[in-house]
Write a protein that holds these residues in place. Structure first.
Motif, PDB file in Angstrom:
ATOM      1  N   THR A  65       0.832  -1.202   0.000  1.00 46.72           N
ATOM      2  CA  THR A  65       0.000   0.000   0.000  1.00 46.72           C
ATOM      3  C   THR A  65       0.872   1.260   0.000  1.00 46.72           C
ATOM      4  O   THR A  65       0.522   2.262  -0.615  1.00 46.72           O
ATOM      5  CB  THR A  65      -0.914   0.005   1.249  1.00 46.72           C
ATOM      6  OG1 THR A  65      -1.765  -1.124   1.192  1.00 46.72           O
ATOM      7  CG2 THR A  65      -1.741   1.270   1.341  1.00 46.72           C
ATOM      8  N   CYS A  66       2.004   1.194   0.670  1.00 49.27           N
ATOM      9  CA  CYS A  66       2.899   2.347   0.806  1.00 49.27           C
ATOM     10  C   CYS A  66       3.890   2.485  -0.347  1.00 49.27           C
ATOM     11  O   CYS A  66       4.615   3.475  -0.423  1.00 49.27           O
ATOM     12  CB  CYS A  66       3.687   2.238   2.109  1.00 49.27           C
ATOM     13  SG  CYS A  66       2.665   2.212   3.588  1.00 49.27           S
ATOM     14  N   SER A  67       3.926   1.513  -1.243  1.00 47.73           N
ATOM     15  CA  SER A  67       4.984   1.448  -2.249  1.00 47.73           C
ATOM     16  C   SER A  67       5.025   2.632  -3.197  1.00 47.73           C
ATOM     17  O   SER A  67       6.088   2.950  -3.730  1.00 47.73           O
ATOM     18  CB  SER A  67       4.894   0.141  -3.047  1.00 47.73           C
ATOM     19  OG  SER A  67       3.708   0.134  -3.816  1.00 47.73           O
ATOM     20  N   GLU A  68       3.908   3.304  -3.414  1.00 41.73           N
ATOM     21  CA  GLU A  68       3.893   4.429  -4.343  1.00 41.73           C
ATOM     22  C   GLU A  68       3.855   5.780  -3.645  1.00 41.73           C
ATOM     23  O   GLU A  68       3.741   6.814  -4.290  1.00 41.73           O
ATOM     24  CB  GLU A  68       2.716   4.285  -5.305  1.00 41.73           C
ATOM     25  CG  GLU A  68       2.873   3.082  -6.215  1.00 41.73           C
ATOM     26  CD  GLU A  68       1.731   2.956  -7.210  1.00 41.73           C
ATOM     27  OE1 GLU A  68       1.141   3.990  -7.582  1.00 41.73           O
ATOM     28  OE2 GLU A  68       1.432   1.819  -7.595  1.00 41.73           O
ATOM     29  N   ILE A  69       3.967   5.775  -2.322  1.00 40.02           N
ATOM     30  CA  ILE A  69       3.951   7.014  -1.556  1.00 40.02           C
ATOM     31  C   ILE A  69       5.276   7.743  -1.750  1.00 40.02           C
ATOM     32  O   ILE A  69       6.351   7.133  -1.722  1.00 40.02           O
ATOM     33  CB  ILE A  69       3.745   6.716  -0.050  1.00 40.02           C
ATOM     34  CG1 ILE A  69       2.391   6.062   0.183  1.00 40.02           C
ATOM     35  CG2 ILE A  69       3.909   7.964   0.800  1.00 40.02           C
ATOM     36  CD1 ILE A  69       1.194   6.906  -0.157  1.00 40.02           C
ATOM     37  N   LYS A  70       5.198   9.031  -1.928  1.00 36.45           N
ATOM     38  CA  LYS A  70       6.403   9.859  -1.980  1.00 36.45           C
ATOM     39  C   LYS A  70       6.848  10.068  -0.532  1.00 36.45           C
ATOM     40  O   LYS A  70       6.190  10.763   0.239  1.00 36.45           O
ATOM     41  CB  LYS A  70       6.099  11.198  -2.654  1.00 36.45           C
ATOM     42  CG  LYS A  70       7.304  12.070  -2.809  1.00 36.45           C
ATOM     43  CD  LYS A  70       6.939  13.363  -3.526  1.00 36.45           C
ATOM     44  CE  LYS A  70       8.144  14.270  -3.576  1.00 36.45           C
ATOM     45  NZ  LYS A  70       7.763  15.594  -4.114  1.00 36.45           N
ATOM     46  N   LEU A  71       7.944   9.431  -0.154  1.00 35.90           N
ATOM     47  CA  LEU A  71       8.410   9.457   1.226  1.00 35.90           C
ATOM     48  C   LEU A  71       9.082  10.778   1.561  1.00 35.90           C
ATOM     49  O   LEU A  71       9.610  11.458   0.683  1.00 35.90           O
ATOM     50  CB  LEU A  71       9.391   8.306   1.465  1.00 35.90           C
ATOM     51  CG  LEU A  71       8.789   6.913   1.347  1.00 35.90           C
ATOM     52  CD1 LEU A  71       9.877   5.866   1.390  1.00 35.90           C
ATOM     53  CD2 LEU A  71       7.759   6.676   2.434  1.00 35.90           C
ATOM     54  N   PRO A  72       9.112  11.128   2.851  1.00 40.94           N
ATOM     55  CA  PRO A  72       9.821  12.328   3.272  1.00 40.94           C
ATOM     56  C   PRO A  72      11.285  12.291   2.820  1.00 40.94           C
ATOM     57  O   PRO A  72      11.928  11.234   2.828  1.00 40.94           O
ATOM     58  CB  PRO A  72       9.725  12.286   4.796  1.00 40.94           C
ATOM     59  CG  PRO A  72       8.502  11.471   5.075  1.00 40.94           C
ATOM     60  CD  PRO A  72       8.458  10.445   3.965  1.00 40.94           C
ATOM     61  N   LEU A  73      11.808  13.422   2.445  1.00 42.17           N
ATOM     62  CA  LEU A  73      13.179  13.520   1.932  1.00 42.17           C
ATOM     63  C   LEU A  73      14.232  13.099   2.956  1.00 42.17           C
ATOM     64  O   LEU A  73      15.347  12.746   2.584  1.00 42.17           O
ATOM     65  CB  LEU A  73      13.464  14.959   1.488  1.00 42.17           C
ATOM     66  CG  LEU A  73      12.601  15.488   0.352  1.00 42.17           C
ATOM     67  CD1 LEU A  73      12.891  16.967   0.123  1.00 42.17           C
ATOM     68  CD2 LEU A  73      12.842  14.697  -0.910  1.00 42.17           C
ATOM     69  N   GLN A  74      13.898  13.131   4.226  1.00 40.41           N
ATOM     70  CA  GLN A  74      14.870  12.840   5.283  1.00 40.41           C
ATOM     71  C   GLN A  74      15.198  11.356   5.423  1.00 40.41           C
ATOM     72  O   GLN A  74      16.176  11.002   6.074  1.00 40.41           O
ATOM     73  CB  GLN A  74      14.333  13.343   6.636  1.00 40.41           C
ATOM     74  CG  GLN A  74      14.133  14.826   6.702  1.00 40.41           C
ATOM     75  CD  GLN A  74      12.886  15.312   5.977  1.00 40.41           C
ATOM     76  OE1 GLN A  74      11.958  14.566   5.717  1.00 40.41           O
ATOM     77  NE2 GLN A  74      12.879  16.584   5.629  1.00 40.41           N
ATOM     78  N   ILE A  75      14.435  10.495   4.820  1.00 44.20           N
ATOM     79  CA  ILE A  75      14.605   9.054   5.011  1.00 44.20           C
ATOM     80  C   ILE A  75      15.963   8.599   4.490  1.00 44.20           C
ATOM     81  O   ILE A  75      16.373   8.911   3.384  1.00 44.20           O
ATOM     82  CB  ILE A  75      13.470   8.274   4.306  1.00 44.20           C
ATOM     83  CG1 ILE A  75      12.112   8.742   4.826  1.00 44.20           C
ATOM     84  CG2 ILE A  75      13.628   6.775   4.472  1.00 44.20           C
ATOM     85  CD1 ILE A  75      11.991   8.782   6.324  1.00 44.20           C
ATOM     86  N   GLY A  76      16.672   7.845   5.342  1.00 41.45           N
ATOM     87  CA  GLY A  76      17.959   7.275   4.980  1.00 41.45           C
ATOM     88  C   GLY A  76      19.123   8.247   5.067  1.00 41.45           C
ATOM     89  O   GLY A  76      20.247   7.898   4.710  1.00 41.45           O
TER      90      GLY A  76
END
Length: 165
Positions: free
Chosen positions: A146-157
């Motif tokens: 479900t989350c695979s196409e979400i634009k994640l926050p830039l801070q991740i990783g």
């Protein structure tokens, strides 16, 4: 933050209020309470969506332990502000789940903080990591999809470092 999929499929916590006791000497929410708000939202998500929260832990005698967490404080919250937390799964295996929590100010919808955490399933009887059962793995994988196409926050990783100019 713009998402590519409908927010209906993504967990969103109940709206929370910044309390007087959460305010520090700078006049805004203390970092300890960001952690508490994220943790309370995560507990709700684990209980209601993945069904591996307190009920699961009491029944199965195993549950998620935090291995690592990174926080990014992007904007301040002050007394009386309202906010909610969105939760995404961005990776998993048979015993670990990589989760992103995004704190959103209710009125303006601005992103105020991001938490990235890695959880591992631990058998409480032997105090060692163990695989989740197939039903749990299926729920985790379904939510992750479900989350695979979400634009994640830039801070991740991102790592912590001082950028020299």
């Amino acid at each position: 933050m713009d998402n590519n999929k409908s927010n209906e499929t993504i967990f969103q916590s109940n709206i929370q209020n910044v309390k007087k006791e959460w305010i520090d000497y700078n006049g805004h929410m203390n970092v300890a309470y960001y952690t508490l708000a994220f943790d309370n939202s995560l507990d709700d998500f684990l209980e209601t969506i993945l069904e591996i929260g307190p009920t699961f832990v009491n029944k199965e005698k195993q549950g998620p332990y935090s291995l690592q967490a990174n926080y990014h404080y992007l904007d301040e919250l002050i007394l009386g502000d309202k906010f909610f937390v969105k939760i995404y799964i961005i990776d998993s295996d048979k015993k670990k789940v990589h989760i992103v929590l995004e704190m959103i100010e209710f009125k303006t919808k601005r992103q105020v903080a991001v938490c990235e955490t890695l959880l591992i399933n631990v058998d409480l009887n032997i105090r060692k990591s163990v695989n989740y059962g197939p039903d749990v793995i299926k729920k985790i994988e379904q939510y992750e999809a479900t989350c695979s196409e979400i634009k994640l926050p830039l801070q991740i990783g991102k790592s912590i470092k001082i950028i020299k100019k």
